[in-house]
Motif scaffolding. Structure first.
Motif, PDB file in Angstrom:
ATOM      1  N   LYS A   1       0.847  -1.202   0.000  1.00 12.54           N
ATOM      2  CA  LYS A   1       0.000   0.000   0.000  1.00 12.54           C
ATOM      3  C   LYS A   1       0.886   1.257   0.000  1.00 12.54           C
ATOM      4  O   LYS A   1       0.632   2.205  -0.742  1.00 12.54           O
ATOM      5  N   PHE A   2       1.897   1.237   0.814  1.00 12.25           N
ATOM      6  CA  PHE A   2       2.848   2.355   0.865  1.00 12.25           C
ATOM      7  C   PHE A   2       3.453   2.600  -0.526  1.00 12.25           C
ATOM      8  O   PHE A   2       3.518   3.734  -0.999  1.00 12.25           O
ATOM      9  N   LEU A   3       3.868   1.524  -1.190  1.00 13.80           N
ATOM     10  CA  LEU A   3       4.484   1.689  -2.508  1.00 13.80           C
ATOM     11  C   LEU A   3       3.493   2.273  -3.499  1.00 13.80           C
ATOM     12  O   LEU A   3       3.844   3.118  -4.317  1.00 13.80           O
ATOM     13  N   SER A   4       2.239   1.847  -3.395  1.00 11.75           N
ATOM     14  CA  SER A   4       1.285   2.393  -4.359  1.00 11.75           C
ATOM     15  C   SER A   4       0.990   3.860  -4.055  1.00 11.75           C
ATOM     16  O   SER A   4       0.825   4.667  -4.963  1.00 11.75           O
ATOM     17  N   LEU A   5       0.974   4.251  -2.799  1.00  8.53           N
ATOM     18  CA  LEU A   5       0.793   5.671  -2.453  1.00  8.53           C
ATOM     19  C   LEU A   5       1.980   6.499  -2.945  1.00  8.53           C
ATOM     20  O   LEU A   5       1.830   7.577  -3.513  1.00  8.53           O
ATOM     21  N   LEU A   6       3.148   5.959  -2.757  1.00 11.08           N
ATOM     22  CA  LEU A   6       4.377   6.644  -3.135  1.00 11.08           C
ATOM     23  C   LEU A   6       4.416   6.867  -4.640  1.00 11.08           C
ATOM     24  O   LEU A   6       4.846   7.900  -5.141  1.00 11.08           O
ATOM     25  N   ASN A   7       3.928   5.873  -5.344  1.00 11.31           N
ATOM     26  CA  ASN A   7       3.957   5.884  -6.790  1.00 11.31           C
ATOM     27  C   ASN A   7       2.901   6.822  -7.369  1.00 11.31           C
ATOM     28  O   ASN A   7       3.147   7.559  -8.310  1.00 11.31           O
ATOM     29  N   SER A   8       1.725   6.839  -6.746  1.00 13.20           N
ATOM     30  CA  SER A   8       0.627   7.551  -7.391  1.00 13.20           C
ATOM     31  C   SER A   8       0.380   8.932  -6.795  1.00 13.20           C
ATOM     32  O   SER A   8      -0.209   9.777  -7.433  1.00 13.20           O
ATOM     33  N   GLU A   9       0.808   9.190  -5.593  1.00 12.64           N
ATOM     34  CA  GLU A   9       0.460  10.458  -4.947  1.00 12.64           C
ATOM     35  C   GLU A   9       1.603  11.465  -4.948  1.00 12.64           C
ATOM     36  O   GLU A   9       2.478  11.359  -5.771  1.00 12.64           O
ATOM     37  N   GLY A  10       1.550  12.402  -4.003  1.00 10.97           N
ATOM     38  CA  GLY A  10       2.462  13.542  -3.965  1.00 10.97           C
ATOM     39  C   GLY A  10       3.836  13.324  -4.564  1.00 10.97           C
ATOM     40  O   GLY A  10       4.263  14.048  -5.449  1.00 10.97           O
ATOM     41  N   GLU A  11       4.528  12.303  -4.130  1.00 11.45           N
ATOM     42  CA  GLU A  11       5.903  12.099  -4.592  1.00 11.45           C
ATOM     43  C   GLU A  11       5.931  11.614  -6.041  1.00 11.45           C
ATOM     44  O   GLU A  11       6.886  11.879  -6.768  1.00 11.45           O
ATOM     45  N   GLY A  12       4.914  10.849  -6.432  1.00 12.77           N
ATOM     46  CA  GLY A  12       4.862  10.313  -7.801  1.00 12.77           C
ATOM     47  C   GLY A  12       6.131   9.566  -8.192  1.00 12.77           C
ATOM     48  O   GLY A  12       6.596   9.641  -9.323  1.00 12.77           O
TER      49      GLY A  12
END
Ligand code: SAH
Length: 350
Positions: A174-185
């Motif tokens: 879940k963390f990786l998908s947030l990292l990938n898709s959100e603010g940090e992209g």
């Protein structure tokens, strides 16, 4: 006091947050605004969300919790600009995060669990045992807080801090998908995940085709030797591990990286090198040799034969590099991270 019934808002995906807000009768653009506050502007408090009405901020406050980390300690290396943070969480636990500077940019080594239950003999992170998994938000916050404090941009992430990432699989994914898709992209090509070898999860990860680099902590190339220093090998032996690695490469096309920490008299002899050559023969991979970092509870010593070992591998056609030790003066190197306050004798720099 933190209310455990509240929803951890930083761990929600954009779709999940939108669904929560729609259920509260809000329009979807509100979710976008709030997401922006959380993951782009990275506010620490709902009250900072200035384009959200006081009434909605109040509702958010009641329904969600906005987690944060506090810097309990910060050590800056005199040798190489490495910074080690001890981050405290609201439940009183803490983890370490290390910011490292390379030619290609800044890399952040983040923790995935409070403590570790894998029991590798040479690693400090496992000595005080396992406490709990980290939430996706607590992994993201290690990046957000480090960028905020250091003023440096994090270009790549290594999941090599405290904990075994594949033992906290769902939260890490879940963390990786947030990292990938959100603010940090952040592209997952800039992420390395290191595992002691939880074979079932390696198969699962392969299916997900994330593009990340998989690093396997190998450290020995026979079952007898590996089991004596890494208990996980008794559950998944080398043959099972190597079969999973081949499957990972076949499914993802990503070359695997093997970590091999050289310990004097344990795994650094010519015979050990030959065993490793035999194990990796024919595989497209990379070997990262790490001179073992000594930890105070164990008497494992750094090998004197790192170069010799590397040359022997190279002569057999195996691509091997020696990992530069960063942050040695602040116990920030591989295997030296712990969740206690054990470096209290070191000076804290502002
Ligand atoms: N649990 C994961 C990630 C954390 S450790 C894993 O096992 O891969 C990151 C790397 O440091 C691993 O390869 C680990 O085996 C290695 N390591 C642990 N203790 C070490 C030590 N004392 N010296 C050098 N490397 C060590």
């Amino acid at each position: 006091m933190e209310n455990t019934e509240k929803i951890d808002i930083l761990s929600l995906s954009r779709d999940e947050l939108t669904a929560e807000l729609t259920a509260l009768g809000e329009k979807t653009f509100r979710a976008k605004q709030i997401y922006d506050w959380l993951h782009v502007k990275k506010v620490r408090d709902f009250s900072q969300m200035s384009n959200i009405s006081a009434q909605l901020r109040d509702t958010l406050e009641k329904k969600f919790c906005l987690k944060s980390l506090i810097i309990k300690k910060k050590l800056v290396s005199d040798i190489d600009n490495t910074v080690k943070y001890l981050y405290g969480m609201p439940d009183g636990e803490s983890v370490e995060t290390v910011l490292m500077e390379y030619k290609h940019g800044n890399s952040l080594c983040i923790s995935t669990q409070v403590g570790c239950r894998m029991g590798c003999r040479f690693c400090a992170s496992t000595i005080a045992g396992f406490v709990r998994h980290l939430l996706p938000s607590e992994m993201l916050l290690q990046i957000y807080e480090t960028e905020r404090d250091s003023g440096r941009h994090v270009d790549s992430i290594v999941l090599m801090g405290i904990g075994e990432p594949l033992d906290n699989f769902d939260n890490v994914m879940k963390f990786l998908s947030l990292l990938n898709s959100e603010g940090e992209g952040m592209s997952l090509r800039h992420i390395s995940l290191s595992t002691c070898g939880i074979v079932d999860r390696i198969y699962e990860l392969a299916e997900m085709k994330t593009g990340l680099t998989l690093s396997i902590s190998l450290h020995a190339a026979t079952d007898e030797k590996r089991s004596s220093i890494m208990p996980i090998n008794k559950k998944y032996n080398l043959e099972q591990l190597m079969t999973a690695c081949r499957d990972y490469f076949k499914k993802t096309g990503r070359r695997i990286s093997f970590e091999y920490s050289l310990i004097e008299g344990v795994n650094d002899t010519e015979q050990s090198a030959d065993e490793l050559i035999k194990l990796l023969r024919g595989m497209l991979c990379h070997v990262n040799l790490i001179p073992i970092n000594e930890i105070r509870e164990r008497d494992y010593k750094k090998s004197r034969y790192v170069e010799k070992f590397q040359k022997r591998l190279a002569a057999a056609g195996i691509n091997a590099t020696v990992r530069r030790t960063l942050g040695a003066d602040i116990n920030a190197a591989c295997g030296q991270l712990r969740r206690d306050d054990g470096d209290a004798h070191k000076a804290v720099k502002e």
